[in-house]
Design a protein around this motif. Structure first.
Motif: not given
Length: 140
Positions: A28, A31-32, A105, A125-128, A130-131, A134
């Protein structure tokens, strides 16, 4: 031994299912930022004594000590430990930022001034995350 080889050896030394989860998080981050500087800290001091868990590091951060000395270090750290997985975001000046912006979150995780701890990636939450990653990498 190269840093990518040290990282691979470390990941292979971790028991499943945590090994796979560390690999998912490692990919992950890559990828970023595919060209990010990699680090590996084995957790040993100069005498070979264990002082921390091993860490995969990403990016760069300069630590400024009170005595005026500096040390280059990683910006993001990833580590498996007995309780789960830790993700470190180094160099955040506002020690409430992670908790205030991601704590409600991210899911079932302990969020401190510079660290997010969780038992398994299925608890967050993997999307969080990832934020968070970033954000951490933008601090470079």
């Amino acid at each position: 031994m190269s840093i990518p080889q040290q990282i691979q050896n470390y990941v292979l030394s971790i028991d499943e299912p945590k090994r796979n989860e560390i690999e998912v998080l490692h990919q992950m981050i890559l990828k970023i930022n595919p060209k990010i500087q990699l680090w590996f800290e084995n957790g040993l001091n100069e005498e070979g004594k264990v002082i921390s868990n091993p860490n995969i590091g990403y990016g760069t951060y300069t630590i400024n000590y009170a005595n005026g000395k500096t040390k280059d270090f990683f910006r993001i750290g990833l580590s498996a430990n007995t309780k789960g997985i830790s993700v470190y975001i180094m160099g955040i000046e506002d020690k409430k930022y992670l908790l205030d912006n991601f704590g409600s979150t991210i899911g079932k995780a302990k969020v401190t001034g510079y660290c997010i701890n969780f038992k398994t990636i299925h608890d967050i939450q993997l999307e969080v995350l990832a934020e968070v990653l970033k954000f951490g990498l933008e601090q470079e």
